[in-house]
Design a protein around this motif. Sequence first.
Motif, PDB file in Angstrom:
ATOM      1  N   UNK A 203       0.954  -1.000  -0.077  1.00  0.00           N
ATOM      2  CA  UNK A 203      -0.161  -0.038   0.021  1.00  0.00           C
ATOM      3  C   UNK A 203       0.722   1.200  -0.304  1.00  0.00           C
ATOM      4  N   UNK A 204       0.500   2.136  -0.706  1.00  0.00           N
ATOM      5  CA  UNK A 204       1.035   3.585  -0.567  1.00  0.00           C
ATOM      6  C   UNK A 204      -0.320   4.294   0.127  1.00  0.00           C
ATOM      7  N   UNK A 205       0.280   4.940   1.380  1.00  0.00           N
ATOM      8  CA  UNK A 205      -0.673   5.744   2.133  1.00  0.00           C
ATOM      9  C   UNK A 205      -0.291   6.985   2.423  1.00  0.00           C
ATOM     10  N   UNK A 206      -1.310   7.886   1.879  1.00  0.00           N
ATOM     11  CA  UNK A 206      -1.044   9.469   2.322  1.00  0.00           C
ATOM     12  C   UNK A 206      -1.931   9.713   3.424  1.00  0.00           C
ATOM     13  N   UNK A 207      -1.315  10.188   4.486  1.00  0.00           N
ATOM     14  CA  UNK A 207      -2.105  10.593   5.671  1.00  0.00           C
ATOM     15  C   UNK A 207      -2.190  12.084   5.762  1.00  0.00           C
ATOM     16  N   UNK A 208      -3.287  12.694   5.514  1.00  0.00           N
ATOM     17  CA  UNK A 208      -3.335  14.157   5.301  1.00  0.00           C
ATOM     18  C   UNK A 208      -4.071  14.920   6.392  1.00  0.00           C
ATOM     19  N   UNK A 209      -3.426  16.251   6.661  1.00  0.00           N
ATOM     20  CA  UNK A 209      -3.940  16.891   7.625  1.00  0.00           C
ATOM     21  C   UNK A 209      -5.635  17.286   7.126  1.00  0.00           C
ATOM     22  N   UNK A 210      -6.488  17.772   7.865  1.00  0.00           N
ATOM     23  CA  UNK A 210      -7.906  18.338   7.504  1.00  0.00           C
ATOM     24  C   UNK A 210      -7.716  19.186   6.406  1.00  0.00           C
ATOM     25  N   UNK A 211      -6.565  20.272   6.438  1.00  0.00           N
ATOM     26  CA  UNK A 211      -6.506  21.289   5.434  1.00  0.00           C
ATOM     27  C   UNK A 211      -6.339  20.531   4.159  1.00  0.00           C
TER      28      UNK A 211
END
Length: 229
Positions: A203-211
């Motif tokens: 898996x490639x995972x992008x964990x993004x903040x709310x903005x």
Amino acid sequence: MTATPMLSELERDALAELGNIGIGKASTALGRMLGGLVTLSVPSVEMVPPDEVAGLLDRALAPPLVGVSERLGGLFAGYALLVFPQAGSLPLVRAALPPDVPADDVPALEDEVLAELGNVVLNSALALVANLLGEPVDTGLPVVVRGSGAEVLRGCAVVADAGGTASGGAAVLFHIDLHTSLPGGHGGVGGGGAAAGVGVAGRVVLLLDSGSAGKLQATLGRYIGRLVT
């Protein structure tokens, strides 16, 4: 608490297509690094709440896992991770090393090689996707972590340092399949000899903040608009 954005079918298709293009670029870069043919594919993509990521990784990939993490800035503010089952990481490392490296020396080199492999994949893919979306992206140094899905996230400082990411952000998961066919390869994950190459799902995972989660969705909308005009 901000809810995780929900992607429309059109947005999900656009993100999957961007992922395929970015991973295609990463395949080329990884092939140059390894000196052979590398195929990376993106079968599907999904956006989920960050607190669901650990369970999804454990169910899909079967711990123990190995993750390569990079902190992100710009369009993708948060973290990027490349995650594999640990059972598949050592054959991949052996494929990346010269064939004359003694087998006893491979474990000591594993983290260094995995960090470089993860750096090549993440940076190549993200740079191209960001360029297609017309937005900048910055990446930090790669960090290698092992364990369950939760341990990989904690080790990458995602939980402790995420703040808004955990409460109001989103996680984008690209389901990938990797296969290499390298001269003098060391066989596949399940054996099979040199001709089998190395095959591993990840898996490639992008964990993004709310903005960034909202910004990504808005940027996808503009990208889709450019395609249909």
